[in-house]
Design a protein around this motif. Structure first.
Motif, PDB file in Angstrom:
ATOM      1  N   UNK A 144     -29.795  50.930  33.660  1.00 28.15           N
ATOM      2  CA  UNK A 144     -30.775  50.163  34.439  1.00 28.15           C
ATOM      3  C   UNK A 144     -32.202  50.305  33.900  1.00 28.15           C
ATOM      4  N   UNK A 145     -32.307  50.114  32.586  1.00 27.32           N
ATOM      5  CA  UNK A 145     -33.609  50.225  31.919  1.00 27.32           C
ATOM      6  C   UNK A 145     -34.185  48.870  31.509  1.00 27.32           C
ATOM      7  N   UNK A 146     -33.489  47.773  31.880  1.00 26.64           N
ATOM      8  CA  UNK A 146     -33.875  46.473  31.323  1.00 26.64           C
ATOM      9  C   UNK A 146     -35.291  46.041  31.708  1.00 26.64           C
ATOM     10  N   UNK A 147     -35.686  46.284  32.939  1.00 23.98           N
ATOM     11  CA  UNK A 147     -37.015  45.827  33.364  1.00 23.98           C
ATOM     12  C   UNK A 147     -38.125  46.467  32.524  1.00 23.98           C
ATOM     13  N   UNK A 148     -37.980  47.744  32.230  1.00 27.73           N
ATOM     14  CA  UNK A 148     -38.964  48.421  31.365  1.00 27.73           C
ATOM     15  C   UNK A 148     -38.942  47.837  29.956  1.00 27.73           C
TER      16      UNK A 148
END
Length: 417
Positions: free
Chosen positions: A358-362
């Protein structure tokens, strides 16, 4: 020696554990090392505990109690005497877990995750070991953390093969039944690490390689490796034989029956891998070994759900060249994005990938500084090995195709349902 791996579904309740005992009596248990996963959905339940712990949720203690209650019920179903030593041992393990959660000072989510999640395997193997002893199958319970040594890449640790080989060669008694945990190891400071989700198959392969085992058998609730997941495809057929090369290809593309890292150590020593049914253990199942690439020869279908299709294009219409791609992949590595498909043109670059951590937004915020970013969430990636026209049409039917890629043996399609 033979290595047997039992997943969570095979030991999800008392009946499952009794079935393991029956299975060992049917197929033979001499000189066997058992690698056992957490029971049922325990890993998921411990993930809830970790989430509640970090969020300081009021549900934290209740979620912890659910884990305790679940295992206690299995104990009550297996052992008539509540004063049996197994109750004390399991309670001691769970008390250690609670002590860690009370005393931990580390804010590192991945570190805490590995310390907590490992108790699923510790408790599971303790219960199975005591039960088999009770039934006359004397066994040696092993803490895998004393044998599989890794780096500190928590949640996806890399094995220190040299040290692991030494410890396993010296410390495993071959002339007995050994029981140990899948999925976990430890770093140089003896903190627990994990080998990635579904890493228990990998654990079995590590032991098999270090012991030069005769074979590895993965016991599952299916008759073997199918050419497609029956949940998504009708008329799936059993594959009798798969070569190492073909199995590695299938694993790379996401075939869920075999963990991607499992096959390399087995192939190096040509140790056969069998995938068999714990419901019908005397059936032949699937053999992964030297020999035919695929028997029967048929198309194989793999589907990965909840994928992310990301497209990057240059803001000034300049070409996306090697240096851009190198920089992009460096960021993918940094943010732990698993890429399954790549396609590029002169001014655009597309990948289908999994945002496991869940690192996509960064990542998106950083990419947006240099590229025009567009993406689709919750897409499905279909891979067809040995595709035919009919197989391709079946996959594409009633779906919106966002991207398609074809090579000699493999077709990949990204779709929105």
């Amino acid at each position: 020696m033979k290595v047997f791996k039992f997943g969570g579904a095979s030991v999800k309740d008392a009946e499952g554990i009794k079935n393991v005992f029956d299975l060992l009596n049917k197929v033979g248990a001499e000189e066997v090392l058992l690698v056992i996963s957490a029971m049922g959905k325990t890993t998921n339940a411990l993930e809830v505990v970790i989430k509640n712990y970090f969020e300081k949720s009021s549900a934290f203690h209740a979620s912890l109690q659910e884990v305790r209650k679940y295992h206690n019920q299995i104990l009550l179903d297996l052992f008539e005497d509540e004063d049996h030593e197994v109750f004390f041992t399991v309670n001691s393990h769970l008390a250690d877990l609670e002590y860690f959660l009370r005393s931990n000072k580390s804010p590192n989510y991945n570190f805490v995750y590995d310390q907590v999640i490992s108790y699923g395997e510790i408790v599971s193997t303790t219960i199975v070991s005591y039960y088999l002893n009770e039934k006359g199958l004397k066994n040696n319970w092993i803490d895998v953390r004393n044998f599989i040594k890794t780096d500190t890449n928590y949640r996806d640790a890399n094995v220190d093969w040299e040290q692991t080989q030494k410890l396993i060669s010296k410390g495993i008694k071959k002339k007995t039944i050994n029981i140990t945990q899948g999925f976990i190891g430890s770093d140089a400071n003896n903190f627990t690490t994990t080998l990635g989700r579904e890493g228990s198959d990998y654990t079995a392969a590590i032991f098999a390689y270090c012991l030069s085992a005769e074979s590895v058998t993965i016991w599952k609730d299916v008759p073997g490796v199918m050419n497609a997941d029956p949940r998504y495809f009708e008329n799936a057929v059993l594959l009798n034989q798969i070569s190492y090369k073909e199995a590695i290809e299938l694993a790379f593309y996401g075939a869920s029956v075999i963990h991607p890292k499992t096959l390399q150590p087995l192939q190096r020593k040509e140790i056969p891998l069998y995938v068999k049914s714990f419901i019908n253990p005397l059936l032949p199942g699937t053999s992964v070994s030297k020999g035919e690439d695929l028997e029967p020869k048929t198309s194989c279908f793999i589907v990965k759900k909840n994928q992310l299709l990301l497209s990057l294009s240059s803001i000034d219409f300049s070409f996306i060249m090697e240096e851009n791609i190198s920089e992009i992949f460096s960021l993918f590595h940094q943010y732990k994005m698993k890429v399954s498909l790549i396609q590029n043109s002169a001014i655009s670059f597309s990948v289908c990938m999994e945002d496991k951590f869940e690192n996509f937004n960064e990542l998106k915020a950083i990419l947006a500084k240099k590229f025009k970013v567009s993406y689709n969430e919750n897409v499905s990636l279909y891979t067809i090995r040995h595709f035919t026209k009919d197989a391709a049409e079946m996959v594409e039917k009633d779906k919106v195709v966002l991207l398609k890629q074809i090579s000699r043996e493999t077709m990949q399609v990204v779709t929105k349902e």
